[in-house]
Write a protein that holds these residues in place. Structure first.
Motif, PDB file in Angstrom:
ATOM      1  N   HIS A   1     -11.760   0.602   1.908  1.00 25.75           N
ATOM      2  CA  HIS A   1     -11.780   2.064   1.962  1.00 25.75           C
ATOM      3  C   HIS A   1     -13.158   2.600   2.351  1.00 25.75           C
ATOM      4  O   HIS A   1     -13.261   3.696   2.883  1.00 25.75           O
ATOM      5  CB  HIS A   1     -11.398   2.663   0.605  1.00 25.75           C
TER       6      HIS A   1
ATOM      7  N   THR B   1       0.880  -1.161   0.000  1.00 24.63           N
ATOM      8  CA  THR B   1       0.000   0.000   0.000  1.00 24.63           C
ATOM      9  C   THR B   1       0.916   1.208   0.000  1.00 24.63           C
ATOM     10  O   THR B   1       1.800   1.322   0.854  1.00 24.63           O
ATOM     11  CB  THR B   1      -0.898   0.029   1.253  1.00 24.63           C
TER      12      THR B   1
ATOM     13  N   GLN C   1      -8.825   8.030  -3.089  1.00 26.36           N
ATOM     14  CA  GLN C   1      -8.702   6.572  -3.011  1.00 26.36           C
ATOM     15  C   GLN C   1      -9.865   5.975  -3.788  1.00 26.36           C
ATOM     16  O   GLN C   1     -10.871   6.630  -4.023  1.00 26.36           O
ATOM     17  CB  GLN C   1      -8.703   6.090  -1.564  1.00 26.36           C
TER      18      GLN C   1
ATOM     19  N   GLU D   1     -11.565  14.097   1.522  1.00 24.34           N
ATOM     20  CA  GLU D   1     -11.617  13.050   0.503  1.00 24.34           C
ATOM     21  C   GLU D   1     -12.218  13.575  -0.794  1.00 24.34           C
ATOM     22  O   GLU D   1     -13.211  14.290  -0.792  1.00 24.34           O
ATOM     23  CB  GLU D   1     -12.433  11.860   0.997  1.00 24.34           C
TER      24      GLU D   1
END
Length: 176
Positions: free
Chosen positions: A84, A26, A78, A100
């Motif tokens: 997530h 990751t 993401q 986000e």
């Protein structure tokens, strides 16, 4: 075993060297470079709790490597993987203070880690064999260590171009 004619020797077999198994990485990165690389330990499952810990580490990496960025705000992109979108992950993302950016579902052509970061890494590592996980980790880190800031910035600039193209084609854009 193989069928052969009388007095004919079977073809020579080459010894196969076992390569390292897959390793999940990751990577948190921005326009200046890699912030954090985490390798999922063998036998561990990537779940919401594990990802929550990674988000805390990513926030710490931003504090250490990008002084002042947290106060100016961090935009976080993401994909929609279940880890997530898990409730615990969503809460952890809020706790980091990151903002986000919404990501459309099933859009690897609009995910910089997919179309840029990992695709270039795979190209460089293709065909190489590693004795163990540590050798593979060193190769991954070496790949990113030698890249200039412009490399990472270019990957993110491509996102703008790809989004513009997707919008102009009304969502029918798929990079080939």
């Amino acid at each position: 075993m193989q069928w052969t004619k009388k007095r004919e020797r079977p073809p020579k077999k080459f010894k196969v060297q076992k390569s390292a198994l897959k390793l999940m990485a990751t990577i948190f990165w921005d326009s200046e470079g890699v912030l954090l690389i985490d390798y999922l330990p063998k036998g561990t499952i990537m779940n919401g709790q594990y990802y929550t810990n990674l988000l805390a580490q990513a926030r710490e990496a931003v504090e250490q490597k990008r002084r002042g960025k947290l106060s100016r705000g961090v935009l976080f992109l993401q994909d929609n993987a279940s880890v997530h979108t898990a409730r615990v992950s969503r809460q952890a993302l809020k706790d980091t203070g990151f903002s986000e950016i919404d990501h459309p579902p099933y859009s690897p052509d609009l995910a910089p880690s997919d179309y840029f970061l990992f695709s270039n890494l795979k190209k460089e590592l293709r065909g190489r064999r590693f004795i163990d996980d540590n050798q593979m980790k060193m190769a991954v880190e070496s790949h990113f260590d030698c890249k200039e800031k412009e490399y990472f910035l270019g990957g993110l600039k491509a996102l703008y171009t790809r989004c513009e193209k997707c919008i102009s084609l009304e969502g029918d854009y798929i990079e080939k």
